[in-house]
Design a protein around this motif. Structure first.
Motif, PDB file in Angstrom:
ATOM      1  N   ILE A 129     -38.225 -19.099 -11.156  1.00 38.38           N
ATOM      2  CA  ILE A 129     -38.992 -19.431 -12.364  1.00 38.38           C
ATOM      3  C   ILE A 129     -39.884 -20.653 -12.169  1.00 38.38           C
ATOM      4  CG2 ILE A 129     -38.787 -20.133 -14.785  1.00 38.38           C
ATOM      5  CD1 ILE A 129     -36.307 -18.356 -14.940  1.00 38.38           C
ATOM      6  N   VAL A 130     -39.344 -21.711 -11.606  1.00 39.49           N
ATOM      7  CA  VAL A 130     -40.105 -22.968 -11.479  1.00 39.49           C
ATOM      8  C   VAL A 130     -41.410 -22.794 -10.707  1.00 39.49           C
ATOM      9  CG1 VAL A 130     -40.025 -25.313 -10.560  1.00 39.49           C
ATOM     10  CG2 VAL A 130     -38.094 -24.435 -11.853  1.00 39.49           C
ATOM     11  N   PRO A 131     -41.452 -22.048  -9.603  1.00 38.56           N
ATOM     12  CA  PRO A 131     -42.732 -21.935  -8.865  1.00 38.56           C
ATOM     13  C   PRO A 131     -43.847 -21.246  -9.653  1.00 38.56           C
ATOM     14  CG  PRO A 131     -40.911 -21.332  -7.441  1.00 38.56           C
ATOM     15  CD  PRO A 131     -40.345 -21.474  -8.823  1.00 38.56           C
ATOM     16  N   VAL A 132     -43.516 -20.388 -10.613  1.00 36.54           N
ATOM     17  CA  VAL A 132     -44.561 -19.670 -11.349  1.00 36.54           C
ATOM     18  C   VAL A 132     -44.860 -20.298 -12.709  1.00 36.54           C
ATOM     19  CG1 VAL A 132     -44.108 -17.491 -10.184  1.00 36.54           C
ATOM     20  CG2 VAL A 132     -42.917 -18.017 -12.319  1.00 36.54           C
ATOM     21  N   LEU A 133     -44.263 -21.433 -13.046  1.00 41.77           N
ATOM     22  CA  LEU A 133     -44.519 -22.075 -14.341  1.00 41.77           C
ATOM     23  C   LEU A 133     -45.995 -22.436 -14.558  1.00 41.77           C
ATOM     24  CD1 LEU A 133     -41.430 -24.360 -15.040  1.00 41.77           C
ATOM     25  CD2 LEU A 133     -42.178 -22.358 -16.312  1.00 41.77           C
ATOM     26  N   PRO A 134     -46.715 -22.991 -13.573  1.00 44.73           N
ATOM     27  CA  PRO A 134     -48.132 -23.296 -13.823  1.00 44.73           C
ATOM     28  C   PRO A 134     -48.957 -22.043 -14.122  1.00 44.73           C
ATOM     29  CG  PRO A 134     -47.380 -24.459 -11.887  1.00 44.73           C
ATOM     30  CD  PRO A 134     -46.287 -23.522 -12.283  1.00 44.73           C
ATOM     31  N   PHE A 135     -48.717 -20.960 -13.402  1.00 38.19           N
ATOM     32  CA  PHE A 135     -49.434 -19.711 -13.661  1.00 38.19           C
ATOM     33  C   PHE A 135     -49.097 -19.180 -15.056  1.00 38.19           C
ATOM     34  CE2 PHE A 135     -49.690 -15.031 -13.384  1.00 38.19           C
ATOM     35  CZ  PHE A 135     -51.053 -14.926 -13.190  1.00 38.19           C
ATOM     36  N   TRP A 136     -47.834 -19.228 -15.421  1.00 39.21           N
ATOM     37  CA  TRP A 136     -47.406 -18.791 -16.749  1.00 39.21           C
ATOM     38  C   TRP A 136     -48.079 -19.627 -17.836  1.00 39.21           C
ATOM     39  CZ3 TRP A 136     -44.631 -21.512 -20.467  1.00 39.21           C
ATOM     40  CH2 TRP A 136     -44.222 -20.766 -21.556  1.00 39.21           C
ATOM     41  N   LEU A 195     -39.572 -30.390  -7.008  1.00 42.44           N
ATOM     42  CA  LEU A 195     -38.971 -31.112  -5.886  1.00 42.44           C
ATOM     43  C   LEU A 195     -37.449 -31.184  -5.986  1.00 42.44           C
ATOM     44  CD1 LEU A 195     -41.538 -34.030  -5.519  1.00 42.44           C
ATOM     45  CD2 LEU A 195     -41.333 -31.961  -4.129  1.00 42.44           C
ATOM     46  N   GLU A 196     -36.892 -30.482  -6.957  1.00 38.25           N
ATOM     47  CA  GLU A 196     -35.448 -30.391  -7.182  1.00 38.25           C
ATOM     48  C   GLU A 196     -34.813 -31.742  -7.470  1.00 38.25           C
ATOM     49  OE1 GLU A 196     -33.606 -28.157  -4.066  1.00 38.25           O
ATOM     50  OE2 GLU A 196     -35.062 -26.533  -4.213  1.00 38.25           O
ATOM     51  N   LEU A 197     -35.542 -32.653  -8.110  1.00 39.69           N
ATOM     52  CA  LEU A 197     -34.974 -33.923  -8.543  1.00 39.69           C
ATOM     53  C   LEU A 197     -34.126 -33.728  -9.795  1.00 39.69           C
ATOM     54  CD1 LEU A 197     -38.093 -36.214  -8.009  1.00 39.69           C
ATOM     55  CD2 LEU A 197     -36.123 -35.924  -6.496  1.00 39.69           C
ATOM     56  N   ILE A 198     -34.439 -32.701 -10.562  1.00 41.63           N
ATOM     57  CA  ILE A 198     -33.646 -32.310 -11.721  1.00 41.63           C
ATOM     58  C   ILE A 198     -32.888 -31.054 -11.301  1.00 41.63           C
ATOM     59  CG2 ILE A 198     -33.709 -31.524 -14.110  1.00 41.63           C
ATOM     60  CD1 ILE A 198     -36.343 -33.069 -14.418  1.00 41.63           C
ATOM     61  N   LEU A 214     -31.160 -19.645  -9.212  1.00 44.66           N
ATOM     62  CA  LEU A 214     -32.037 -18.563  -9.672  1.00 44.66           C
ATOM     63  C   LEU A 214     -33.257 -19.129 -10.391  1.00 44.66           C
ATOM     64  CD1 LEU A 214     -32.522 -15.529 -10.086  1.00 44.66           C
ATOM     65  CD2 LEU A 214     -31.341 -15.779 -12.275  1.00 44.66           C
ATOM     66  N   ILE A 215     -33.036 -20.066 -11.286  1.00 45.45           N
ATOM     67  CA  ILE A 215     -34.147 -20.679 -12.028  1.00 45.45           C
ATOM     68  C   ILE A 215     -35.038 -21.476 -11.083  1.00 45.45           C
ATOM     69  CG2 ILE A 215     -34.733 -22.359 -13.818  1.00 45.45           C
ATOM     70  CD1 ILE A 215     -32.196 -21.479 -15.288  1.00 45.45           C
ATOM     71  N   GLN A 216     -34.396 -22.234 -10.181  1.00 45.77           N
ATOM     72  CA  GLN A 216     -35.153 -23.081  -9.248  1.00 45.77           C
ATOM     73  C   GLN A 216     -36.037 -22.260  -8.327  1.00 45.77           C
ATOM     74  OE1 GLN A 216     -35.015 -26.511  -9.327  1.00 45.77           O
ATOM     75  NE2 GLN A 216     -36.739 -26.390  -7.945  1.00 45.77           N
ATOM     76  N   ASN A 217     -35.577 -21.130  -7.866  1.00 42.84           N
ATOM     77  CA  ASN A 217     -36.323 -20.350  -6.877  1.00 42.84           C
ATOM     78  C   ASN A 217     -37.230 -19.293  -7.487  1.00 42.84           C
ATOM     79  OD1 ASN A 217     -35.058 -21.785  -4.839  1.00 42.84           O
ATOM     80  ND2 ASN A 217     -33.343 -20.357  -4.771  1.00 42.84           N
ATOM     81  N   VAL A 241     -42.850 -33.926 -15.104  1.00 39.93           N
ATOM     82  CA  VAL A 241     -41.646 -33.122 -15.284  1.00 39.93           C
ATOM     83  C   VAL A 241     -41.677 -31.919 -14.350  1.00 39.93           C
ATOM     84  CG1 VAL A 241     -40.386 -31.662 -16.918  1.00 39.93           C
ATOM     85  CG2 VAL A 241     -41.215 -33.902 -17.640  1.00 39.93           C
ATOM     86  N   TYR A 242     -42.830 -31.257 -14.245  1.00 39.55           N
ATOM     87  CA  TYR A 242     -42.920 -30.108 -13.340  1.00 39.55           C
ATOM     88  C   TYR A 242     -42.679 -30.525 -11.891  1.00 39.55           C
ATOM     89  CZ  TYR A 242     -44.544 -26.252 -10.569  1.00 39.55           C
ATOM     90  OH  TYR A 242     -44.600 -25.256  -9.644  1.00 39.55           O
ATOM     91  N   LEU A 243     -43.261 -31.641 -11.479  1.00 41.28           N
ATOM     92  CA  LEU A 243     -43.072 -32.102 -10.106  1.00 41.28           C
ATOM     93  C   LEU A 243     -41.604 -32.419  -9.837  1.00 41.28           C
ATOM     94  CD1 LEU A 243     -44.582 -32.725  -7.500  1.00 41.28           C
ATOM     95  CD2 LEU A 243     -44.840 -35.069  -8.309  1.00 41.28           C
TER      96      LEU A 243
END
Length: 92
Positions: A36-43, A23-26, A31-34, A17-19
């Motif tokens: 929030i998504v890149p820092v989800l693993p760190f969070w 990769l913007e498949l979903i 704003l969320i894509q740029n 799901v993260y990938l």
């Protein structure tokens, strides 16, 4: 299904799901894509560490003092010392 299989399956599901999000498949708002998504693993890593620290602290807070176990352990230590002294070992 064993617990290890469940954990691996859950990990593969979350990483897939993260990938797909990364990769913007979903499609998501920009704003969320740029932002929030890149820092989800760190969070997720920080949240998991906070959960483990909370569980450790709560376990220490609710740790039961067991005087009977202490007395039993001290008796076993004395018995071991007596047995070792019989064998000629200096334990003091």
């Amino acid at each position: 299904m064993t617990r290890a299989q469940q954990t691996i399956s859950f990990g593969l599901l979350v990483s897939s799901v993260y990938l797909a999000l990364y990769l913007e498949l979903i499609p998501l708002p920009p704003l969320i894509q740029n932002e929030i998504v890149p820092v989800l693993p760190f969070w997720a890593l920080v949240s998991f560490g906070a959960l483990l620290l909370f569980r450790l602290g709560f376990g220490i807070l609710t740790f039961n003092d067991v005087p009977e176990a202490h007395k039993e352990l001290m008796d076993e230590i004395e018995t071991a010392k007596v047995d070792l002294r019989k064998l000629g070992v200096d334990v003091d």
